[in-house]
Scaffold this motif. Structure first.
Motif, PDB file in Angstrom:
ATOM      1  N   ARG A  38      28.734 -81.329 -35.335  1.00 53.21           N
ATOM      2  CA  ARG A  38      28.847 -80.311 -34.294  1.00 53.21           C
ATOM      3  C   ARG A  38      28.513 -80.918 -32.945  1.00 53.21           C
ATOM      4  O   ARG A  38      27.786 -81.908 -32.863  1.00 53.21           O
ATOM      5  N   THR A  91      24.946 -72.836 -31.928  1.00 54.72           N
ATOM      6  CA  THR A  91      26.175 -72.701 -31.151  1.00 54.72           C
ATOM      7  C   THR A  91      26.733 -74.070 -30.794  1.00 54.72           C
ATOM      8  O   THR A  91      26.035 -74.916 -30.231  1.00 54.72           O
ATOM      9  N   VAL A  93      30.806 -76.563 -31.107  1.00 51.24           N
ATOM     10  CA  VAL A  93      32.094 -76.780 -31.775  1.00 51.24           C
ATOM     11  C   VAL A  93      31.809 -77.590 -33.035  1.00 51.24           C
ATOM     12  O   VAL A  93      31.140 -78.624 -32.977  1.00 51.24           O
ATOM     13  N   THR A 119      36.269 -76.164 -34.500  1.00 51.43           N
ATOM     14  CA  THR A 119      36.282 -74.707 -34.431  1.00 51.43           C
ATOM     15  C   THR A 119      34.978 -74.253 -33.775  1.00 51.43           C
ATOM     16  O   THR A 119      33.907 -74.782 -34.075  1.00 51.43           O
ATOM     17  N   GLN A 120      35.089 -73.302 -32.864  1.00 51.97           N
ATOM     18  CA  GLN A 120      33.934 -72.864 -32.089  1.00 51.97           C
ATOM     19  C   GLN A 120      33.088 -71.874 -32.878  1.00 51.97           C
ATOM     20  O   GLN A 120      33.610 -70.901 -33.438  1.00 51.97           O
ATOM     21  N   THR A 122      29.750 -69.499 -32.096  1.00 48.89           N
ATOM     22  CA  THR A 122      28.846 -68.993 -31.064  1.00 48.89           C
ATOM     23  C   THR A 122      27.902 -67.993 -31.700  1.00 48.89           C
ATOM     24  O   THR A 122      28.336 -67.026 -32.329  1.00 48.89           O
TER      25      THR A 122
END
Length: 125
Positions: A38, A91, A93, A119-120, A122
């Protein structure tokens, strides 16, 4: 050649859960170890979790241990990341990556051969 496509990201409240999927193309998916990384804004890409080709061994970053679970289904050419008890600091990507050969666990990004687009995720407080 392996192509990777992540899905499952989104917006979730703190304490919630998401399951990320990474679909791989190619007939040799089962030969690769798979990892999740990430990257948060302004930060370096960091290791999250990895799994060997057979799924027999897994490894996690301390920051996600006990909350995240990596798994794979070689029949579906897919690796998953189940994320529970999410925190705002999760949080980022999220990227999946493939490493050959697949019998060892690696946590260093430069050792991975193929990467998805990300893929994000949040997490709101």
């Amino acid at each position: 050649q392996v192509q990777l496509v992540e899905s499952g990201g989104g917006l979730v409240q703190a304490g919630g859960s998401l399951r990320l999927s990474c679909a791989a193309s190619g007939r040799t998916f089962s030969s690769y170890a798979m990892g999740w990384f990430r990257q948060a804004p302004g930060k370096e890409r960091e290791f999250v979790a990895a799994i060997t080709w057979s799924g027999g061994r897994t490894f996690y970053a301390d920051s996600v241990k006990g909350r995240f679970t990596i798994s794979r289904d070689n029949a579906k050419n897919t690796v998953y990341l189940q994320m529970n008890s999410l925190k705002p600091e999760d949080t980022a990507v999220y990227y999946c990556a493939a490493d050959f050969p697949g019998h060892t666990i690696v946590a260093r990004a430069y050792e991975y051969d193929y990467w998805g687009q990300g893929t994000q995720v949040t997490v709101s407080s």
